[in-house]
Design an enzyme around this catalytic site. Structure first.
Site, PDB file in Angstrom:
ATOM      1  N   GLU A 160       2.992  -4.118  -5.140  1.00 52.60           N
ATOM      2  CA  GLU A 160       2.539  -3.928  -3.762  1.00 52.60           C
ATOM      3  C   GLU A 160       3.494  -4.585  -2.767  1.00 52.60           C
ATOM      4  O   GLU A 160       3.765  -4.034  -1.704  1.00 52.60           O
ATOM      5  CB  GLU A 160       1.123  -4.494  -3.568  1.00 52.60           C
ATOM      6  CG  GLU A 160       0.035  -3.630  -4.176  1.00 52.60           C
ATOM      7  CD  GLU A 160      -0.050  -2.252  -3.532  1.00 52.60           C
ATOM      8  OE1 GLU A 160       0.377  -2.089  -2.389  1.00 52.60           O
ATOM      9  OE2 GLU A 160      -0.541  -1.328  -4.196  1.00 52.60           O
ATOM     10  N   TYR A 185      -4.468  -5.111   3.821  1.00 51.66           N
ATOM     11  CA  TYR A 185      -4.182  -3.938   2.997  1.00 51.66           C
ATOM     12  C   TYR A 185      -3.817  -4.363   1.562  1.00 51.66           C
ATOM     13  O   TYR A 185      -4.362  -3.853   0.580  1.00 51.66           O
ATOM     14  CB  TYR A 185      -3.029  -3.099   3.610  1.00 51.66           C
ATOM     15  CG  TYR A 185      -2.393  -2.267   2.550  1.00 51.66           C
ATOM     16  CD1 TYR A 185      -3.042  -1.136   2.076  1.00 51.66           C
ATOM     17  CD2 TYR A 185      -1.212  -2.667   1.920  1.00 51.66           C
ATOM     18  CE1 TYR A 185      -2.526  -0.404   1.026  1.00 51.66           C
ATOM     19  CE2 TYR A 185      -0.685  -1.956   0.870  1.00 51.66           C
ATOM     20  CZ  TYR A 185      -1.348  -0.819   0.427  1.00 51.66           C
ATOM     21  OH  TYR A 185      -0.850  -0.117  -0.625  1.00 51.66           O
ATOM     22  N   ASP A 235      -3.519   1.912   4.661  1.00 52.67           N
ATOM     23  CA  ASP A 235      -2.090   1.793   4.972  1.00 52.67           C
ATOM     24  C   ASP A 235      -1.679   2.999   5.819  1.00 52.67           C
ATOM     25  O   ASP A 235      -2.537   3.775   6.259  1.00 52.67           O
ATOM     26  CB  ASP A 235      -1.261   1.695   3.679  1.00 52.67           C
ATOM     27  CG  ASP A 235      -1.241   3.005   2.901  1.00 52.67           C
ATOM     28  OD1 ASP A 235      -2.059   3.904   3.215  1.00 52.67           O
ATOM     29  OD2 ASP A 235      -0.416   3.140   1.987  1.00 52.67           O
TER      30      ASP A 235
END
Ligand code: SF4
Length: 367
Positions: A52, A135, A153
């Site tokens: 991520e 997020y 996102d």
């Protein structure tokens, strides 16, 4: 633009638990079209976290190699927490946005100290990690433990704003709240992992920013932006970011094969990376103008005759809010100046060990 439909959806929370059609269509589409990606094959929060962070500002195609190399060298929290920052940055070299790597490394050390090296398992604890925003925290806890936190996102903003023809600006607090709430309402809590991955993949592959193929979409009959013929109007932003132009003039100084570097300080791009002696200007400058600058005179005081063997013409380097115009000068000198003693003298063999910005790496590689 009429927002009443979305307002109604948000007000009427009972609407969606009874009708999960959007989520069902998204997950159905996902299972058929998803890309096979290594971080989707794992429920290890450490690996999901690394992926991520890499993907925060990087496309999947570029991020994949970096992820695989990073995980090979730092396969778990302990190996990352005990590494030197310079080595972590070296593995990040070329990805840009180096604060991501520094935060990742700092958070790994914090997890070692505060949680005995075990990845924290609550949303709030994950959110408190350096470099992790709402997020990323939602993406980690939903992918690792199937917790029902919706991800929002850029892809999700785009999909939702189009599906509902919602024009509240996505860069306003009101917009963030609205879309987050809507994303949560659409999600089947028992399938948080699948739903989140599906909506992001749908935005990345199907509902793309420019010219999506709406005729081949599972939402052709439901999408309000498509129905109104205004697909590319969404999502709406209130602030168009201003771009700043900067002009970098690098001096690749050579003396007996060695060169000089220095480490960039905090508070600007490329913090912690190494670069050649630099003069930055606000406007384009030719070499004759640079020679008149105080910094130039100090660096090249008493260095004898300058032999400029390479003058690499301007390279444009586009960052998110900046355009860098970069010129390289390869300059051989007859002896080092006193000022160069405050830089790091580096032999050709040592040069590769220093993490440098991608543009310098390309220059040194002869591209
Ligand atoms: S119809 Fe077009 S705009 Fe609407 S969700 Fe599908 S791809 Fe996106």
């Amino acid at each position: 633009m009429d927002n009443s439909f979305m307002e109604k959806v948000i007000e009427d929370e009972l609407f969606f638990p009874a009708d999960r059609e959007i989520s069902r269509k998204l997950t159905g589409w996902y299972l058929e079209h998803k890309r096979e990606l290594p971080w989707r094959e794992t429920e290890d929060p450490y690996r999901i976290w690394v992926s991520e962070i890499i993907l925060q500002q990087t496309r999947v195609a570029q991020g994949m190699d970096y992820y695989l190399r990073f995980i090979r060298r730092f396969p778990d929290m302990a190996s990352l927490a005990s590494a030197e920052e310079d080595e972590v940055l070296k593995y990040w070299q070329g990805l840009g946005y180096y604060s991501r790597a520094r935060n990742l490394h700092a958070a790994a050390k914090m997890i070692r100290e505060q949680y005995g090296g075990k990845f924290p398992e609550s949303y709030d604890e994950v959110l408190s990690l350096k470099g992790v925003g709402e997020y990323t925290a939602a993406a980690i806890v939903s992918a690792a433990w199937n917790m029902p936190y919706p991800v929002v996102d850029g892809n999700v903003f785009r999909v939702l704003s189009r599906l509902f023809a919602e024009d509240t600006p996505i860069d306003s607090q009101k917009g963030k709240n609205k879309f987050t709430r809507l994303a949560g309402l659409l999600m089947n809590p028992a399938e948080a992992r699948l739903h989140n991955q599906a909506i992001m993949e749908f935005g990345a592959l199907q509902c793309v920013p420019k010219k999506p193929d709406c005729r081949q979409c599972v939402f052709t009959d439901k999408c309000r932006a498509y129905a109104s013929g205004q697909v590319e109007y969404y999502p709406v932003k209130q602030n168009k970011t201003k771009t700043r132009n900067r002009y970098f003039h690098y001096f690749h100084i050579i003396y007996k094969g060695n060169t000089w570097l220095h480490r960039r300080l905090a508070g600007d791009i490329w913090t912690g990376l190494y670069e050649f002696p630099l003069i930055e200007t606000d406007t384009p400058s030719d070499f004759a103008t640079l020679q008149g600058a105080e910094t130039f005179r100090r660096i090249f005081a008493d260095t004898g005759e300058l032999r400029i063997t390479v003058e690499r013409p301007k390279e444009k380097h586009v960052l998110s809010h900046q355009v860098l115009d970069i010129t390289f000068y390869r300059i051989e000198i007859e002896k080092p100046s006193a000022t160069l003693a405050s830089y790091l003298q580096v032999t050709p063999d040592e040069l590769d060990a220093y993490a440098v910005p991608r543009i310098i790496h390309l220059y040194l590689s002869g591209f």
